[in-house]
Design an enzyme around this catalytic site. Structure first.
Site, PDB file in Angstrom:
ATOM      1  N   GLU A 171       0.729  -0.964  -0.134  1.00 19.95           N
ATOM      2  CA  GLU A 171       0.000   0.124  -0.036  1.00 19.95           C
ATOM      3  C   GLU A 171       0.764   1.256   0.155  1.00 19.95           C
ATOM      4  OE1 GLU A 171      -3.070   0.210  -0.393  1.00 19.95           O
ATOM      5  OE2 GLU A 171      -4.186  -1.796  -0.025  1.00 19.95           O
TER       6      GLU A 171
ATOM      7  N   GLU B 211       7.749 -21.995   7.043  1.00 19.71           N
ATOM      8  CA  GLU B 211       8.131 -21.318   8.241  1.00 19.71           C
ATOM      9  C   GLU B 211       9.323 -21.872   9.009  1.00 19.71           C
ATOM     10  OE1 GLU B 211       5.252 -21.803  11.598  1.00 19.71           O
ATOM     11  OE2 GLU B 211       4.136 -21.153   9.739  1.00 19.71           O
TER      12      GLU B 211
END
Length: 274
Positions: free
Chosen positions: A80, A111
């Site tokens: 953004e 992960e």
């Protein structure tokens, strides 16, 4: 002492026997606790932001790192920055365990790789002017811990956002942010309150940095990218308000310069009408 609050049993039980209204009201009741938990972390957030700003003023970058929901939220916030504040996409970078494929689908054991996070940072040329923020509700994600440990060892500023007290991740951060939201409505589902808290804190970090770097004027996104009709209309109305222009004149001016800020500066440089 490390306390795994994110895995504590929910305050609610027999969820499958509840009505839709009861479930929604329960979740909303728990969500109202999140803003209060975030408010208690403001001094921690401030400490991190105040150290990031001078680095970014000198060309440093900000990296977010996470896995699963935490990684997706970091990528979301980073993505953004260009449209909202007109900064290049290399200014704030979101990295997620498993790469872009993990944005939509789980990537098995991604992960759990302690070395991979640091390798990805190196591929971006990370250096001591940058900042790395690890995001992990549990504070135990190896991908994130390994990256922060190496970053810190190389003199890079590190921060983290987690929802447990004195976690292994916080131990690797110069500026840990521990936002304690309590047990999740669905036990262990940290995409809920913990994820909401992460999103709020990421908003606070990136927005406060961009404001301090001069990317907002008054309360307006004068550096936003004019990437669709909605944003062109918004920019047009900004110029209308600032210079008392008609919609057509303001839109023409905006499209001529391609930027609210540049269009505004051009108007201010014009000699006043006699």
């Amino acid at each position: 002492m490390f306390e795994k609050i994110t895995e504590q049993p929910s305050l609610y039980d027999r969820l499958e026997e509840k009505s839709t209204r009861e479930i929604l009201e329960d979740i909303n009741r728990e969500d109202r606790k999140v803003a209060e938990a975030v408010s208690r972390t403001i001094p921690m957030i401030e400490r991190l932001v105040e150290q990031i700003i001078p680095r970014m003023e000198q060309g440093g970058r900000l990296f977010y790192m996470g896995a699963g929901t935490s990684g997706r939220l970091g990528v979301l916030d980073a993505s953004e920055i260009p449209p909202t504040f007109g900064m290049p996409p290399t200014f704030v970078i979101g990295l997620i365990a498993g790469g872009d494929r993990a944005l939509r689908n789980p990537v098995e054991k991604a992960e759990d790789n302690t070395e991979r996070g640091w390798e990805e940072l190196l591929s971006h040329g990370v250096n001591s002017s940058d900042t790395v923020i690890g995001i992990a509700a549990s504070g135990t994600t190896p991908y994130v811990i390994g990256a922060l440990r190496e970053a810190r060892r190389h003199g890079i500023l590190t921060g983290c956002i987690c929802s447990n007290i004195e976690s292994p991740l916080a131990a690797e951060a110069d500026c840990p942010i521990e936002v304690i939201v309590g047990p999740e409505y669905v036990t262990g589902s940290s995409r809920m309150k913990s994820g909401t808290a992460q999103k709020m804190i990421l908003n606070m970090i990136s927005t406060s940095i961009m404001i301090r770097l001069g990317r907002v004027k008054g309360n307006r996104m004068v550096n936003m990218q004019l990437s669709n009709n909605k944003l062109i209309d918004r920019g047009t109305r900004m110029l209308m308000s600032e210079f008392d222009l008609s919609y057509e004149d303001a839109r023409t001016l905006l499209l001529r310069y391609g930027s609210v800020r540049i269009a505004s500066e051009s108007m201010k440089q014009k000699p006043p009408k006699k």
